[in-house]
Write a protein that holds these residues in place. Sequence first.
Motif, PDB file in Angstrom:
ATOM      1  N   GLU A  56     -22.404   6.460 -21.454  1.00 41.31           N
ATOM      2  CA  GLU A  56     -22.850   5.617 -22.350  1.00 41.31           C
ATOM      3  C   GLU A  56     -24.005   6.292 -23.143  1.00 41.31           C
ATOM      4  OE1 GLU A  56     -20.748   3.487 -19.244  1.00 41.31           O
ATOM      5  OE2 GLU A  56     -22.649   4.864 -19.252  1.00 41.31           O
ATOM      6  N   HIS A  57     -24.965   6.880 -22.618  1.00 44.16           N
ATOM      7  CA  HIS A  57     -26.046   7.567 -23.128  1.00 44.16           C
ATOM      8  C   HIS A  57     -25.393   8.513 -24.072  1.00 44.16           C
ATOM      9  CE1 HIS A  57     -29.145  10.509 -23.459  1.00 44.16           C
ATOM     10  NE2 HIS A  57     -29.974   9.477 -23.066  1.00 44.16           N
ATOM     11  N   ARG A  59     -22.623   8.663 -25.724  1.00 41.19           N
ATOM     12  CA  ARG A  59     -21.665   7.781 -26.628  1.00 41.19           C
ATOM     13  C   ARG A  59     -22.727   7.485 -27.675  1.00 41.19           C
ATOM     14  NH1 ARG A  59     -22.028   2.600 -27.577  1.00 41.19           N
ATOM     15  NH2 ARG A  59     -20.293   1.830 -28.866  1.00 41.19           N
ATOM     16  N   ILE A  60     -24.065   7.001 -27.517  1.00 40.43           N
ATOM     17  CA  ILE A  60     -24.974   6.755 -28.442  1.00 40.43           C
ATOM     18  C   ILE A  60     -25.543   8.037 -29.427  1.00 40.43           C
ATOM     19  CG2 ILE A  60     -27.071   5.692 -28.899  1.00 40.43           C
ATOM     20  CD1 ILE A  60     -26.665   3.912 -26.588  1.00 40.43           C
ATOM     21  N   VAL A 125     -32.367   8.967 -26.954  1.00 36.50           N
ATOM     22  CA  VAL A 125     -31.835   7.690 -26.467  1.00 36.50           C
ATOM     23  C   VAL A 125     -32.350   7.497 -25.128  1.00 36.50           C
ATOM     24  CG1 VAL A 125     -29.589   6.703 -25.829  1.00 36.50           C
ATOM     25  CG2 VAL A 125     -29.724   8.367 -27.772  1.00 36.50           C
ATOM     26  N   VAL A 153     -33.640   5.373 -29.934  1.00 39.51           N
ATOM     27  CA  VAL A 153     -32.538   4.352 -29.756  1.00 39.51           C
ATOM     28  C   VAL A 153     -32.973   3.914 -28.237  1.00 39.51           C
ATOM     29  CG1 VAL A 153     -30.305   3.824 -29.427  1.00 39.51           C
ATOM     30  CG2 VAL A 153     -31.061   5.331 -31.233  1.00 39.51           C
ATOM     31  N   PRO A 155     -31.914   1.293 -25.695  1.00 38.60           N
ATOM     32  CA  PRO A 155     -30.616   0.254 -25.175  1.00 38.60           C
ATOM     33  C   PRO A 155     -31.267  -0.460 -24.106  1.00 38.60           C
ATOM     34  CG  PRO A 155     -29.851   2.441 -24.721  1.00 38.60           C
ATOM     35  CD  PRO A 155     -31.234   2.566 -25.554  1.00 38.60           C
ATOM     36  N   THR A 197     -27.677  -0.006 -37.394  1.00 36.03           N
ATOM     37  CA  THR A 197     -27.618   0.168 -35.959  1.00 36.03           C
ATOM     38  C   THR A 197     -26.573  -0.606 -35.072  1.00 36.03           C
ATOM     39  OG1 THR A 197     -29.375  -1.581 -35.471  1.00 36.03           O
ATOM     40  CG2 THR A 197     -30.166   0.713 -36.372  1.00 36.03           C
ATOM     41  N   PHE A 200     -24.397   0.877 -32.515  1.00 36.32           N
ATOM     42  CA  PHE A 200     -24.923   1.139 -30.976  1.00 36.32           C
ATOM     43  C   PHE A 200     -24.479   0.049 -30.127  1.00 36.32           C
ATOM     44  CE2 PHE A 200     -28.319   3.501 -33.591  1.00 36.32           C
ATOM     45  CZ  PHE A 200     -27.680   4.610 -33.555  1.00 36.32           C
ATOM     46  N   SER A 201     -24.289  -0.840 -30.690  1.00 35.26           N
ATOM     47  CA  SER A 201     -23.954  -2.065 -29.632  1.00 35.26           C
ATOM     48  C   SER A 201     -22.566  -2.408 -29.501  1.00 35.26           C
ATOM     49  CB  SER A 201     -24.733  -3.198 -30.011  1.00 35.26           C
ATOM     50  OG  SER A 201     -24.733  -3.790 -31.362  1.00 35.26           O
TER      51      SER A 201
END
Length: 203
Positions: A56-57, A59-60, A125, A153, A155, A197, A200-201
């Motif tokens: 996930e990290h 991916r961002i 991130v 970023v 999350p 942004t 990112f979600s």
Amino acid sequence: MVLASRSSPCRLTPETDTARLPATARELFDALPPLPGLRTEVIDGRLIVSPVGTPEHARIAMLINDALFSLRVQRGWHGFVGNVDVCIDGPRTPVEPDFVLAPPDCPRWGDRELLSSGLLMVAEVISPGSVEDDRVKKPPMYAAGGVPVMLLVDPIAVPPTVTVLSDAKEGEYQTITRVAMGSTVHIPDPIGFDLDTAVFSEH
């Protein structure tokens, strides 16, 4: 973390071997062999060896690269996702941002490190293990090293946020713009780009 030689054991003596031991975190970093799958940085005088981020990290970080792709092509800039070392101009400390934006003629420290003063932007991130370093320690490092823009970023914040830091003076970013993830945030010059942004979600 204890580093041991792969050769036969030897006895250290103050008169001989001690003088050859690394005296600073920077010297120890330079003495390390390649460590695939690990991130090695010097932050606040500490040599930190940590595993690479989660999928996930990563991916961002890749989504940052994707969002800036057209701009990079248009301006001939280079983007690096978590695979390039940056040398902070001045103290010469090495860090490895999650994303780096640089011109093709960015100066280097040695063969493997880009000099921070030649970069256009870095991005970090935040993950649970990097909260203190990414939120507190790294912004003044990048500002003092002459990086014009830092993108942060986050999350894991509640709610998740995206922060743009710019206008570096005297080791601090003077302008800080924070938005809730999902909003559009402007990345100022030398980038000059409105980042949506919401990417990112998305899943």
